[in-house]
Scaffold this active site. Sequence first.
Site, short mmCIF file in Angstrom:
data_model
loop_
_atom_site.label_atom_id
_atom_site.label_comp_id
_atom_site.label_asym_id
_atom_site.label_seq_id
_atom_site.Cartn_x
_atom_site.Cartn_y
_atom_site.Cartn_z
CB THR A 23 -0.83 0.01 1.31
OG1 THR A 23 -1.79 -1.01 1.23
CG2 THR A 23 -1.49 1.35 1.53
N GLY B 1 -5.22 -3.60 7.91
CA GLY B 1 -6.12 -2.46 8.09
C GLY B 1 -7.08 -2.60 9.25
C1 SD4 Z 1 -5.52 -2.76 3.99
N1 SD4 Z 1 -3.79 -1.38 4.93
O1 SD4 Z 1 -6.32 -2.84 3.08
C2 SD4 Z 1 -4.21 -2.04 3.73
C3 SD4 Z 1 -3.25 -3.03 3.17
C4 SD4 Z 1 -1.83 -2.67 3.36
O2 SD4 Z 1 0.33 -3.24 3.46
O3 SD4 Z 1 -1.47 -1.61 3.76
N2 SD4 Z 1 -0.93 -3.56 3.15
O4 SD4 Z 1 -5.69 -3.28 5.08
#
Ligand code: SD4
Length: 336
Positions: free
Chosen positions: A195, A249
């Site tokens: 992300t 998340g």
């Molecule tokens: C999520 N925070 O959809 C995001 C995924 C993520 O490293 O950051 N992965 O939960």
Amino acid sequence: MKRRKFIKAASLTSVGLAVGGSLMSCNEAVSKESKEQNEEAIADLKGLPLVVATWHVKAATAKAMEILQTGGNALDAVEQGCRVEEADKKNQTVGKGGLPDRDGKVTLDASIMDKHGNCGSVVYLQNITHAVSVARKVMEDTPHVMLAGEGAKQFALSKGFEPEDLLTEASKKAWEKWKVEAQYKPIINIENHDTIGLLALDKNGDISGACTTSGLAYKLGGRVGDSAIIGSGLFIDNDIGGCVATGLGEEVIKTVGSFLVVELMRQGRSPQQACEEAIHRIVKKPNSNFMDFQVGYIAINKKGESGCYSIHQWFSMTKFQDGVNAQIQSDYFNKS
Ligand code: SD4
């Protein structure tokens, strides 16, 4: 604080000039003080502009810095930086090429927030590569903050975004391999990208931030993570600083992580100290199973200071400041 001083000093000086020479001599002491305040404030702004991003994304931070150096503001910088990763098919966690949910659908979450506290986000968006730009349109062209799913897609199409198939051959292959056992287990990320969250402090001392993701690979259909939830995956307060999150998340949402980091900075903590405390809130919960997941935060404040911290090793931040675009390995909680 210091920037306010600078603005105050600048306006005091211009009032002095406007009212003419005789008054200026009476105000000599004030002018001298103003000049000193002015110089002090400019000295404080030496670390500007600044761009930081989650993970190893030097092309994204370079793009954001180019925007800032050529007259763009922090909002333009974070959007354009995120777009670099969204367009990169090799990045399987963002935009085109992102890994799908367990039904094979690539669904995107993204958010953006500006210096006025305005924000926009999209969740469960399909077939549109640049989710961050759709989030910006939600912020600027609608009275809403968040659009979801089909509504978000129709809105994007009405704004001229092109529909595309986001599932690349590589991501389809990975999904087909996953389907053999079809076990859902968040993976502690040891790769160098994921992300992308970007924070920028422009030459005027104004902050904006953005975050964009395809979410957790093989998630349940309809799942939304933290990245598009204002206060969880992203939060900006232009008086204080900004924060973005990466990792599982659900854990970020439960602790309203990015808002927490900014509030801790408001109480006087440095970006580094604030990120550490927000991670401690997660790992110190009774029955926390933090050995099974990763969360990382990055943060900046108005002075151009930055920090990052994660639960496990191998999280990193890319920072572009004073002409240097560098990947910084984050310190982490679990040293066992
Ligand atoms: C999520 N925070 O959809 C995001 C995924 C993520 O490293 O950051 N992965 O939960």
